[in-house]
Motif scaffolding. Structure first.
Motif, PDB file in Angstrom:
ATOM      1  N   SER A  50      55.438 152.250  -0.875  1.00  0.00           N
ATOM      2  CA  SER A  50      55.243 150.764  -0.038  1.00  0.00           C
ATOM      3  C   SER A  50      56.568 150.225   0.344  1.00  0.00           C
ATOM      4  O   SER A  50      56.563 149.828   1.405  1.00  0.00           O
ATOM      5  N   PHE A  62      49.625 146.196   0.683  1.00  0.00           N
ATOM      6  CA  PHE A  62      49.989 146.847  -0.319  1.00  0.00           C
ATOM      7  C   PHE A  62      49.877 146.240  -1.636  1.00  0.00           C
ATOM      8  O   PHE A  62      49.464 146.771  -2.432  1.00  0.00           O
ATOM      9  N   LYS A  63      50.053 144.857  -1.572  1.00  0.00           N
ATOM     10  CA  LYS A  63      49.667 144.148  -2.700  1.00  0.00           C
ATOM     11  C   LYS A  63      48.299 144.083  -3.027  1.00  0.00           C
ATOM     12  O   LYS A  63      47.706 144.089  -4.305  1.00  0.00           O
ATOM     13  N   LYS A 123      53.596 155.579  -5.362  1.00  0.00           N
ATOM     14  CA  LYS A 123      52.722 154.545  -4.499  1.00  0.00           C
ATOM     15  C   LYS A 123      54.032 153.290  -4.203  1.00  0.00           C
ATOM     16  O   LYS A 123      53.968 152.758  -3.008  1.00  0.00           O
ATOM     17  N   THR A 124      54.719 152.962  -5.254  1.00  0.00           N
ATOM     18  CA  THR A 124      55.647 151.768  -5.218  1.00  0.00           C
ATOM     19  C   THR A 124      56.574 151.986  -4.194  1.00  0.00           C
ATOM     20  O   THR A 124      56.959 151.182  -3.101  1.00  0.00           O
ATOM     21  N   ARG A 157      45.891 146.312  -2.163  1.00  0.00           N
ATOM     22  CA  ARG A 157      45.729 147.673  -2.483  1.00  0.00           C
ATOM     23  C   ARG A 157      46.323 147.993  -3.813  1.00  0.00           C
ATOM     24  O   ARG A 157      46.030 149.210  -4.342  1.00  0.00           O
ATOM     25  N   TRP A 202      49.300 148.721  -4.778  1.00  0.00           N
ATOM     26  CA  TRP A 202      50.353 149.790  -4.440  1.00  0.00           C
ATOM     27  C   TRP A 202      51.715 148.827  -5.069  1.00  0.00           C
ATOM     28  O   TRP A 202      52.685 149.570  -5.386  1.00  0.00           O
ATOM     29  N   LEU A 236      52.716 143.896   5.779  1.00  0.00           N
ATOM     30  CA  LEU A 236      52.714 145.151   5.058  1.00  0.00           C
ATOM     31  C   LEU A 236      52.690 144.786   3.565  1.00  0.00           C
ATOM     32  O   LEU A 236      52.097 145.563   2.594  1.00  0.00           O
ATOM     33  N   TYR A 237      53.511 143.840   3.021  1.00  0.00           N
ATOM     34  CA  TYR A 237      53.652 143.432   1.625  1.00  0.00           C
ATOM     35  C   TYR A 237      52.221 142.927   1.173  1.00  0.00           C
ATOM     36  O   TYR A 237      51.842 143.517   0.064  1.00  0.00           O
TER      37      TYR A 237
END
Length: 103
Positions: free
Chosen positions: A48, A97-98, A44-45, A100, A102, A93-94
């Protein structure tokens, strides 16, 4: 009241009705399950960060192709706009994802 019969095959201990002394004890996750979970989290990381870097790279690649008919090239703020677009897309996007979890 008659107790429920217990199965007689090997490994069937602890399969009785809930609340009886024959209930199965709680088990901890297997090492393989923990490894799979860790792998999932690391994927995931990595995914991302790959997505975060993809959009600015794409924008930079398009501007790096040296097209002669791009209206933004004649604008005074065309270059800062492209840099701002790259930074904004990476930041959005950061944040996504943060939130969520991820990253």
């Amino acid at each position: 009241m008659r107790p429920s019969p217990q199965p007689s095959w090997p490994g069937a201990e602890g399969t009785g009705a809930p609340g009886t002394s024959a209930t199965k004890p709680a088990t901890s996750p297997s090492p393989k399950a923990l490894t799979d979970q860790q792998r999932t989290e690391s994927m995931k990381t990595v995914s991302s960060w790959g997505a975060i870097l993809l959009v600015p790279t794409l924008i930079g690649s398009i501007y790096g192709m040296n097209f002669s008919h791009m209206p933004e090239l004649d604008w005074r703020y065309g270059y800062p706009m492209a840099l701002g677009l790259m930074a904004a897309s990476a930041m959005v996007l950061y944040i996504v994802f943060k939130r969520r979890d991820w990253l």
